[in-house]
Scaffold this motif. Structure first.
Motif, PDB file in Angstrom:
ATOM      1  N   LEU A  30       0.350 -20.593 -48.549  1.00  8.88           N
ATOM      2  CA  LEU A  30      -0.624 -21.414 -47.831  1.00  8.88           C
ATOM      3  C   LEU A  30      -1.997 -21.395 -48.481  1.00  8.88           C
ATOM      4  N   LEU A  31      -2.339 -20.332 -49.182  1.00  7.50           N
ATOM      5  CA  LEU A  31      -3.735 -20.099 -49.532  1.00  7.50           C
ATOM      6  C   LEU A  31      -4.014 -19.916 -51.016  1.00  7.50           C
ATOM      7  N   VAL A  32      -3.187 -19.165 -51.721  1.00  6.52           N
ATOM      8  CA  VAL A  32      -3.481 -18.777 -53.100  1.00  6.52           C
ATOM      9  C   VAL A  32      -2.933 -19.837 -54.052  1.00  6.52           C
ATOM     10  N   PRO A  33      -3.732 -20.311 -55.010  1.00  6.12           N
ATOM     11  CA  PRO A  33      -3.234 -21.291 -55.987  1.00  6.12           C
ATOM     12  C   PRO A  33      -2.001 -20.767 -56.718  1.00  6.12           C
ATOM     13  N   LYS A  34      -1.085 -21.668 -57.004  1.00  4.76           N
ATOM     14  CA  LYS A  34       0.202 -21.264 -57.571  1.00  4.76           C
ATOM     15  C   LYS A  34       0.068 -20.611 -58.937  1.00  4.76           C
ATOM     16  N   ASP A  35      -0.959 -20.998 -59.705  1.00  2.48           N
ATOM     17  CA  ASP A  35      -1.132 -20.410 -61.027  1.00  2.48           C
ATOM     18  C   ASP A  35      -1.886 -19.084 -60.994  1.00  2.48           C
ATOM     19  N   ASP A  82      -8.924 -16.547 -47.152  1.00  4.01           N
ATOM     20  CA  ASP A  82      -8.870 -15.945 -45.813  1.00  4.01           C
ATOM     21  C   ASP A  82      -8.474 -17.024 -44.819  1.00  4.01           C
ATOM     22  N   LEU A  83      -7.243 -16.971 -44.322  1.00  4.59           N
ATOM     23  CA  LEU A  83      -6.776 -17.978 -43.368  1.00  4.59           C
ATOM     24  C   LEU A  83      -7.504 -17.893 -42.028  1.00  4.59           C
ATOM     25  N   ASP A  84      -8.072 -16.741 -41.714  1.00  2.00           N
ATOM     26  CA  ASP A  84      -8.668 -16.539 -40.394  1.00  2.00           C
ATOM     27  C   ASP A  84     -10.187 -16.713 -40.393  1.00  2.00           C
ATOM     28  N   ARG A  85     -10.745 -17.201 -41.465  1.00  2.00           N
ATOM     29  CA  ARG A  85     -12.208 -17.239 -41.561  1.00  2.00           C
ATOM     30  C   ARG A  85     -12.847 -18.222 -40.573  1.00  2.00           C
ATOM     31  N   MET A 231       0.133 -21.884 -34.354  1.00  2.00           N
ATOM     32  CA  MET A 231       0.164 -20.906 -33.270  1.00  2.00           C
ATOM     33  C   MET A 231      -1.164 -20.802 -32.535  1.00  2.00           C
ATOM     34  N   LEU A 232      -2.292 -20.811 -33.281  1.00  2.00           N
ATOM     35  CA  LEU A 232      -3.598 -20.607 -32.646  1.00  2.00           C
ATOM     36  C   LEU A 232      -4.357 -21.899 -32.390  1.00  2.00           C
ATOM     37  N   SER A 233      -4.237 -22.837 -33.270  1.00  2.00           N
ATOM     38  CA  SER A 233      -4.984 -24.080 -33.104  1.00  2.00           C
ATOM     39  C   SER A 233      -4.256 -25.217 -33.795  1.00  2.00           C
ATOM     40  N   ALA A 234      -4.734 -26.427 -33.536  1.00  2.00           N
ATOM     41  CA  ALA A 234      -4.139 -27.600 -34.178  1.00  2.00           C
ATOM     42  C   ALA A 234      -4.777 -27.889 -35.529  1.00  2.00           C
ATOM     43  N   LYS A 235      -5.814 -27.141 -35.886  1.00  2.00           N
ATOM     44  CA  LYS A 235      -6.555 -27.434 -37.112  1.00  2.00           C
ATOM     45  C   LYS A 235      -5.865 -26.882 -38.357  1.00  2.00           C
ATOM     46  N   ALA A 236      -5.536 -25.605 -38.343  1.00  2.00           N
ATOM     47  CA  ALA A 236      -5.012 -24.964 -39.550  1.00  2.00           C
ATOM     48  C   ALA A 236      -4.199 -23.728 -39.158  1.00  2.00           C
ATOM     49  N   PRO A 237      -3.281 -23.316 -40.013  1.00  2.00           N
ATOM     50  CA  PRO A 237      -2.516 -22.095 -39.739  1.00  2.00           C
ATOM     51  C   PRO A 237      -3.376 -20.855 -39.917  1.00  2.00           C
TER      52      PRO A 237
END
Length: 431
Positions: A30-35, A82-85, A231-237
């Motif tokens: 979800l967060l870290v670039p594949k390369d 940081d997914l939770d920022r 789970m927490l919001s409609a905006k982002a995981p």
């Protein structure tokens, strides 16, 4: 520098056979670039200093466990990864609470489904480990993981899922009846049991307990998800989504001989089931075991083939297994691991918990040394006593005692060598 994420290898059409590893892979996807990262199906916890997977390697730095890896990524990227920022204070509180809830409750159900349910373990889970492990770990690790899962769920009182334990108890009861003379030996031929038949004959409270455990997990998550896209919001995981996907994928996706957990999840949490199925396809794609070991480029995940085990590693594994099977060495090594875990910054323990665990390890170590000293002292005392009473002393003067005994019985002892002329001379004198 490219980050290396070491995990348990793929299984059940998922990129890992372990829920914490699945959650970490989802977070990276979800967060870290594949390369910026590679995924390594090392399936060997000994590569990490903490002896745990998942483990993130960045140069000489190792970080293990999902929550510690999430914290490390936040610090490493200065808050960018940081997914939770963007969560509010209330959402962060819900995130912490439901994350702990999922880890505690879902782990027990995954253990019961994949390991304790005998048909599932022997027909599916154990072969899945055999496909990703190198020799000799394929013979060593699955029984250890099986035993650990059974120990974690022992307090739940659901032994009816474990045919091995149930049939062993039946054999003991049968032998007791035969010994007591209540039934003739081999009088009754018992049919081969299955989990379904055992559950049907199990006490009714076992079935109620299983229903209650699944209801306690699935219904709160179903209500919490509601109609939201996350789970927490409609905006982002968030990191909660990753944990839910990691644990509940192992409840929903595996094709098992006995699918009681999947059936209960589909019945009690239909919206949650659809959410997990959709998200795991988006994040993991279609996974084959060969993708992790051949670098064929067909997978959406950045797999890197693990290194083959070296001879030194194999020897170390065999020695460690032997040491862990030796009673006294096993206790010493366990105390050392506890002490290292208490001092480790990646343990996730508070300062009070760390001191308590360190004190416990120290007390256990002293008890082990006292036991060793007691055994050595007792053995030395036994040897000293046996020497004192003459058990180990060699008898002296055997030849003299034997000669004296023969003379007392009137038998003249023959010399060791006799000269012929002397013998003939003695004969003439006597004649």
């Amino acid at each position: 520098m490219v980050l290396e994420l070491h995990v348990w290898g793929p299984g059940f059409s998922l990129p890992s056979i372990d829920p914490q590893c699945l959650a970490t892979i989802a977070y990276f996807s979800l967060l870290v670039p594949k390369d910026s990262w590679t995924l390594v199906a090392s399936s060997d916890p000994t590569i990490s200093p903490t002896q745990e997977l998942p483990a993130l390697k960045n140069g000489s730095t190792w970080v293990s466990r999902f929550r510690n890896i999430v914290d490390y990524l936040r610090q490493y990227s200065n808050g960018e990864w940081d997914l939770d920022r963007d969560l509010s204070a209330l959402e962060k509180a819900d995130n912490v609470a439901f994350s702990s809830f999922v880890e505690a409750r879902a782990q027990a159900l995954v253990d019961l489904s994949l390991y304790v349910t005998s048909q599932n373990y022997y027909n599916t889970t154990s072969p899945a480990y055999g496909a990703i492990l190198q020799w000799p770990n394929q013979w060593i690790l699955p029984p250890q993981l099986h035993a650990a899962a059974k120990a974690r769920t022992e307090s739940l009182g659901l032994s009816s899922l474990d045919l091995e334990a149930v049939q062993e108890q039946q054999k003991r009861d049968h032998s007791a009846d035969v010994a007591a003379g209540r039934i003739p030996q081999n009088f009754i031929r018992r049919p081969r049991e299955t989990v379904s038949s055992m559950l049907g004959k199990a006490p009714q409270q076992h079935q109620f307990r299983l229903e209650a455990l699944t209801r306690e997990l699935f219904e709160p998550l179903e209500d919490f998800l509601g109609d939201k896209t996350h789970m927490l919001s409609a905006k982002a995981p968030s990191s909660l989504d990753c944990l839910a996907i990691g644990y509940l994928s192992l409840a929903l996706i595996p094709e098992l001989p006995h699918t009681w957990l999947r059936d209960l999840m589909l019945r009690k949490a239909p919206r949650l089931s659809k959410y997990i199925e959709r998200r795991r396809r988006e994040l993991y794609g279609v996974v084959n075991v060969s993708d992790a070991f051949t670098n064929n480029g067909r997978s959406s995940l950045p797999w890197r083939a693990p290194e083959r085990a070296r001879l030194a590693t194999i020897g170390s594994t065999l020695l460690n297994t032997l040491a862990d099977s030796t009673p006294i060495l096993k206790d010493i090594r366990m105390n050392n691991r506890l002490r290292e875990a208490a001092k480790s910054s990646d343990s996730g323990l508070s300062e009070v918990e760390s001191r308590t665990l360190s004190a416990y390890a120290g007390a256990q170590g002293r008890d082990t040394l006292i036991s060793i000293a007691t055994v050595v002292g007792g053995f030395a005392a036994l040897v000293g006593y046996m020497v004192h009473v003459g058990v180990f002393s060699a008898p002296e003067g055997d030849g003299e005692e034997e000669q004296q005994g023969e003379e007392e019985e009137g038998v003249t002892a023959l010399p060791e060598s006799v000269d012929v002329s002397d013998f003939l001379g003695n004969v003439r004198v006597q004649s």
